[in-house]
Design a protein around this motif. Sequence first.
Motif, PDB file in Angstrom:
ATOM      1  N   ARG A  18       0.738  -1.196  -0.032  1.00  0.00           N
ATOM      2  CA  ARG A  18       0.149  -0.092  -0.081  1.00  0.00           C
ATOM      3  C   ARG A  18       0.963   1.340  -0.068  1.00  0.00           C
ATOM      4  O   ARG A  18       0.747   2.161  -0.831  1.00  0.00           O
ATOM      5  N   ASP A  19       1.798   1.298   0.681  1.00  0.00           N
ATOM      6  CA  ASP A  19       2.657   2.288   0.802  1.00  0.00           C
ATOM      7  C   ASP A  19       3.404   2.788  -0.452  1.00  0.00           C
ATOM      8  O   ASP A  19       3.539   4.049  -0.894  1.00  0.00           O
ATOM      9  N   ARG A  20       3.887   1.774  -1.124  1.00  0.00           N
ATOM     10  CA  ARG A  20       4.404   2.043  -2.380  1.00  0.00           C
ATOM     11  C   ARG A  20       3.514   2.683  -3.394  1.00  0.00           C
ATOM     12  O   ARG A  20       3.548   3.363  -4.232  1.00  0.00           O
TER      13      ARG A  20
END
Length: 169
Positions: free
Chosen positions: A167-169
């Motif tokens: 999710r962060d990427r």
Amino acid sequence: TIDLNPNTKLRLAFERERRSAWVSGGEAYFQIAHDPGRPFVIHAGGHDVTVLGTKFSVRRERDLLRVAVLQGAVQLKGVGRNSTLGSTVLPRGSMAVATSMATIVTREPLDRLDQGLRWREGAMVLDGPPLGQAVAELNRYTQIPIVVADDQLAAMAIGGVFQLDNRDR
């Protein structure tokens, strides 16, 4: 075999004379053997999808149904209040979008249909949708939703391959 995308609601019933599935929401990928003596029918809102021996996906969102056929064929039929839509056979490489008002069938390159099923491998391929639409799709795979607060940014086209577990990427 059946692969389920997140938030998919599927119910199955296997009887001597038929095999049935009900998709009340979400998306599923099916690999089903054709058996004329024991047909496999997927009920999705006002439509029935009857397997004629194939690999295909069914995605249901409220009144919208999408069927993508990668191998073999399926029969798409309006039922109940949708029975006026009739019936059509979708061969390999077909994409159908059906509502209570109409059914639109297009021919698509197999690699494009396959890209839409990359969720089975933990990835999503985007080819130019607006960021707002892409984020709505990505949010199906995350516990914490992503929010695009800027309307201009939400309208920007985006493309690429995104790993659904990052999710962060």
